[in-house]
Design a protein around this motif. Structure first.
Motif, short mmCIF file in Angstrom:
data_model
loop_
_atom_site.label_atom_id
_atom_site.label_comp_id
_atom_site.label_asym_id
_atom_site.label_seq_id
_atom_site.Cartn_x
_atom_site.Cartn_y
_atom_site.Cartn_z
N ALA A 65 0.73 -0.99 -0.14
CA ALA A 65 -0.29 0.10 -0.15
C ALA A 65 1.11 1.71 0.07
N THR A 66 2.46 1.07 0.36
CA THR A 66 3.18 2.04 0.09
C THR A 66 3.26 2.99 -1.24
N GLN A 67 3.12 4.11 -1.55
CA GLN A 67 3.40 4.95 -2.36
C GLN A 67 5.13 4.66 -3.62
N PRO A 68 4.79 4.58 -4.90
CA PRO A 68 6.08 4.34 -4.87
C PRO A 68 7.54 5.59 -4.91
N PRO A 69 8.96 6.13 -5.00
CA PRO A 69 9.36 6.66 -5.72
C PRO A 69 8.54 8.33 -6.33
N GLY A 70 9.05 9.18 -5.68
CA GLY A 70 8.43 10.67 -6.36
C GLY A 70 6.90 10.79 -5.69
N GLY A 71 6.20 10.71 -4.80
CA GLY A 71 5.32 10.81 -4.53
C GLY A 71 3.78 10.62 -5.10
N THR A 72 4.31 10.09 -6.35
CA THR A 72 3.20 9.67 -7.19
C THR A 72 2.15 8.41 -7.10
N GLU A 73 1.10 7.58 -6.93
CA GLU A 73 0.72 6.22 -6.29
C GLU A 73 0.08 6.13 -7.31
N ALA A 74 0.52 4.90 -7.61
CA ALA A 74 0.88 3.83 -8.65
C ALA A 74 -0.37 2.87 -9.51
N ARG A 75 -1.03 3.72 -10.23
CA ARG A 75 -2.05 3.17 -11.30
C ARG A 75 -1.79 1.46 -11.02
N ASP A 132 5.25 15.47 -16.55
CA ASP A 132 4.61 15.73 -15.90
C ASP A 132 3.13 15.46 -14.52
N GLY A 133 3.13 13.86 -14.78
CA GLY A 133 2.32 13.35 -13.67
C GLY A 133 1.58 12.45 -14.78
N ARG A 134 1.19 13.58 -15.82
CA ARG A 134 0.09 12.97 -16.98
C ARG A 134 0.76 11.53 -18.21
N PRO A 135 0.18 10.49 -17.78
CA PRO A 135 0.41 9.75 -18.93
C PRO A 135 -0.14 10.38 -20.48
N VAL A 136 1.74 9.92 -21.53
CA VAL A 136 1.01 9.39 -22.58
C VAL A 136 0.42 8.39 -23.27
N ASN A 137 -0.72 8.57 -23.98
CA ASN A 137 -1.55 7.52 -24.38
C ASN A 137 -1.14 6.52 -25.15
N GLN A 138 0.60 5.89 -25.57
CA GLN A 138 0.44 5.51 -26.64
C GLN A 138 2.03 4.52 -25.98
#
Length: 235
Positions: A65-75, A132-138
């Motif tokens: 349940a811990t978050q990955p490095p970088g502070g963003t929650e993994a999908r 910037d935290g936004r995934p590239v859909n490709q």
């Protein structure tokens, strides 16, 4: 630290009541104040204490349940499999360089990666990118690629801003196999200056006009008549 006799007695009786809640508590007057005891004494009065407030200890947080490095929650599609990380020794972003700059106001953002060993295409591995935290859909299968222009809200990378780029390798199920250290760079504006004389961008100038040459007037030519040849002498 010295406690007041009343306070010390109250603390002791609290522990006594916690261990034996059915046992009575009695109070008598002493020289320095009231004295509490679990045994009745002459002149003692039985008192009723309020039950103790028990706060349960917090449950330990699971490791997953811990978050990955970088502070963003993994999908869910980007949860990393520890056993799969051994398939690669290294993964890094070569371009854009960390701390460098790229040309902004353009739709072409080129990315170059270094992965060892090469990407396991036979197992369905591919690169995924986040900006910037936004995934590239490709997904990308080459180590050199261009971020599609449709990713940018205005169709191009804005200038004068900091950008963070993250790259990871995922398997065919979408699980992260390995992550590259994120890089942060700056997008600089493009400045077009007028070309200096003789620059290739400058249009060739026409040659300077030649000075006018006066036309030559036809001169007068005198035709000379040649004397007829004398006949040969007769012997």
């Amino acid at each position: 630290m010295k406690l007041h006799p009343f306070t010390a007695c109250a603390v002791c009786l609290a522990f006594v009541c916690a261990e034996a809640p059915a046992q009575g508590v009695y109070v008598t007057r002493g020289e320095n104040g009231p004295v509490f005891s679990d045994k009745p004494q002459p002149g003692a009065k039985e008192v009723t204490l309020k039950p103790l407030t028990v706060i349960p200890a917090p449950e330990p947080v699971p490791a997953h349940a811990t978050q990955p490095p970088g502070g963003t929650e993994a999908r869910p599609a980007e949860r990393q499999r520890p056993e799969a990380a051994a398939a690669y020794r290294s993964l890094a972003v070569v371009e854009p360089a960390d701390g460098g700059s790229v040309a902004g106001d353009t739709s072409l953002l080129e990315v170059r990666l270094a992965v060892d060993p090469p990407l396991l295409l036979g197992e369905g591995h591919a690169f995924i990118v986040r900006i910037d935290g936004r995934p590239v859909n490709q997904r990308f299968t080459a180590t050199e690629f261009v971020i599609p222009p449709g990713f940018w809200p205005d169709g191009y990378l804005p200038a004068n801003r900091g950008v963070q780029l993250e790259v990871a390798v995922v398997d065919g199920s979408g699980h992260v196999v390995m992550r590259a250290p994120p890089v942060r760079f700056h997008s600089r504006p493009i400045i077009i200056r007028p070309p200096y004389p003789g620059h290739a961008w400058e249009h060739p100038r026409p040659p300077p006009p030649r000075p006018a040459v006066p036309e030559k007037k036809p001169g007068k030519h005198v035709l000379r008549k040649e004397a007829p040849a004398s006949p040969p002498a007769k012997d």
